[in-house]
Design a protein around this motif. Sequence first.
Motif, PDB file in Angstrom:
ATOM      1  N   SER A 149     -28.570  55.879  31.762  1.00 24.02           N
ATOM      2  CA  SER A 149     -29.820  56.443  31.268  1.00 24.02           C
ATOM      3  C   SER A 149     -29.621  57.922  30.976  1.00 24.02           C
ATOM      4  O   SER A 149     -28.706  58.554  31.497  1.00 24.02           O
ATOM      5  CB  SER A 149     -30.928  56.301  32.299  1.00 24.02           C
ATOM      6  N   GLN A 150     -30.494  58.479  30.180  1.00 26.96           N
ATOM      7  CA  GLN A 150     -30.484  59.894  29.842  1.00 26.96           C
ATOM      8  C   GLN A 150     -31.808  60.505  30.295  1.00 26.96           C
ATOM      9  O   GLN A 150     -32.868  59.924  30.103  1.00 26.96           O
ATOM     10  CB  GLN A 150     -30.356  60.087  28.323  1.00 26.96           C
ATOM     11  N   ASN A 203     -33.918  64.362  30.359  1.00 22.14           N
ATOM     12  CA  ASN A 203     -33.957  65.745  29.898  1.00 22.14           C
ATOM     13  C   ASN A 203     -34.581  66.601  30.988  1.00 22.14           C
ATOM     14  O   ASN A 203     -35.666  66.294  31.498  1.00 22.14           O
ATOM     15  CB  ASN A 203     -34.791  65.860  28.619  1.00 22.14           C
ATOM     16  N   GLU A 212     -33.555  58.140  37.421  1.00 24.33           N
ATOM     17  CA  GLU A 212     -34.185  59.083  36.513  1.00 24.33           C
ATOM     18  C   GLU A 212     -35.155  60.014  37.241  1.00 24.33           C
ATOM     19  O   GLU A 212     -35.125  61.239  37.047  1.00 24.33           O
ATOM     20  CB  GLU A 212     -34.938  58.336  35.380  1.00 24.33           C
ATOM     21  N   TYR A 259     -31.701  70.453  28.924  1.00 22.42           N
ATOM     22  CA  TYR A 259     -30.382  69.817  29.012  1.00 22.42           C
ATOM     23  C   TYR A 259     -30.587  68.311  29.118  1.00 22.42           C
ATOM     24  O   TYR A 259     -31.501  67.825  29.790  1.00 22.42           O
ATOM     25  CB  TYR A 259     -29.611  70.307  30.234  1.00 22.42           C
ATOM     26  N   SER A 260     -29.722  67.553  28.476  1.00 21.26           N
ATOM     27  CA  SER A 260     -29.760  66.099  28.547  1.00 21.26           C
ATOM     28  C   SER A 260     -28.710  65.675  29.573  1.00 21.26           C
ATOM     29  O   SER A 260     -27.526  65.984  29.446  1.00 21.26           O
ATOM     30  CB  SER A 260     -29.442  65.500  27.176  1.00 21.26           C
ATOM     31  N   ILE A 261     -29.151  64.960  30.594  1.00 16.94           N
ATOM     32  CA  ILE A 261     -28.277  64.579  31.721  1.00 16.94           C
ATOM     33  C   ILE A 261     -28.202  63.059  31.766  1.00 16.94           C
ATOM     34  O   ILE A 261     -29.216  62.355  31.726  1.00 16.94           O
ATOM     35  CB  ILE A 261     -28.833  65.104  33.061  1.00 16.94           C
ATOM     36  N   ALA A 262     -26.982  62.526  31.917  1.00 18.44           N
ATOM     37  CA  ALA A 262     -26.776  61.087  32.066  1.00 18.44           C
ATOM     38  C   ALA A 262     -26.886  60.741  33.556  1.00 18.44           C
ATOM     39  O   ALA A 262     -26.420  61.470  34.426  1.00 18.44           O
ATOM     40  CB  ALA A 262     -25.411  60.701  31.521  1.00 18.44           C
ATOM     41  N   CYS A 263     -27.539  59.590  33.850  1.00 19.48           N
ATOM     42  CA  CYS A 263     -27.685  59.144  35.260  1.00 19.48           C
ATOM     43  C   CYS A 263     -27.707  57.624  35.284  1.00 19.48           C
ATOM     44  O   CYS A 263     -27.902  56.969  34.271  1.00 19.48           O
ATOM     45  CB  CYS A 263     -28.938  59.735  35.874  1.00 19.48           C
TER      46      CYS A 263
END
Length: 190
Positions: free
Chosen positions: A2-3, A5, A22, A13-17
């Motif tokens: 998932s992404q 922001n 989330e 910033y866009s963070i992947a998790c």
Amino acid sequence: MSQVNITIGPKTYSIACGPGEEERVTKLGALINENYAKLGTSRAPLEAQNIVFAALFMADELTEAKSAMKSAQADLAETRQEMQRAADDAANALKKANSDVEQQKEKSGGKKAELRAEIETLRKSEERTRKENAKLKAEIAELQERGRHQHDMFGGPAEDAALSDALAEKLEALATRAETTASELEGKRT
């Protein structure tokens, strides 16, 4: 994957998790942004330095939290030891109290047995006394009955009293005559 922001200061910033993380990543980003806001007007010209300062604030808070946690754990361990000592003391006091109660019961049981034996002895003594009393009353009644019917050679009880009075008078008269005679004899000697 998932992404998410997150916004820290003026940038997003866009963070992947991982799936389901989330919300957690969003909260952590908000925490970093709060620490970034602490910089106020003293921000550095490069954003990377500002993020490092925010991270330092968080590291400081984490260090203080860990120190407080260790202190709390030490206090908790000490409290547990005190509670264990108190529980041991209470258990020992309870054992002693139970032992004392048992000893008192034993003493009380012995006293009860002594008192019961004494009561039984007194009951037997009372019964003997009653029998003896009844026997004496019967003997007195028998003697009284005999006294009512007994006659001696001078007659019955009324006659005995009259005879005793007459005899006493005669003895008195005889004593008076003996004294008079003794006085006369003494007078003749002198």
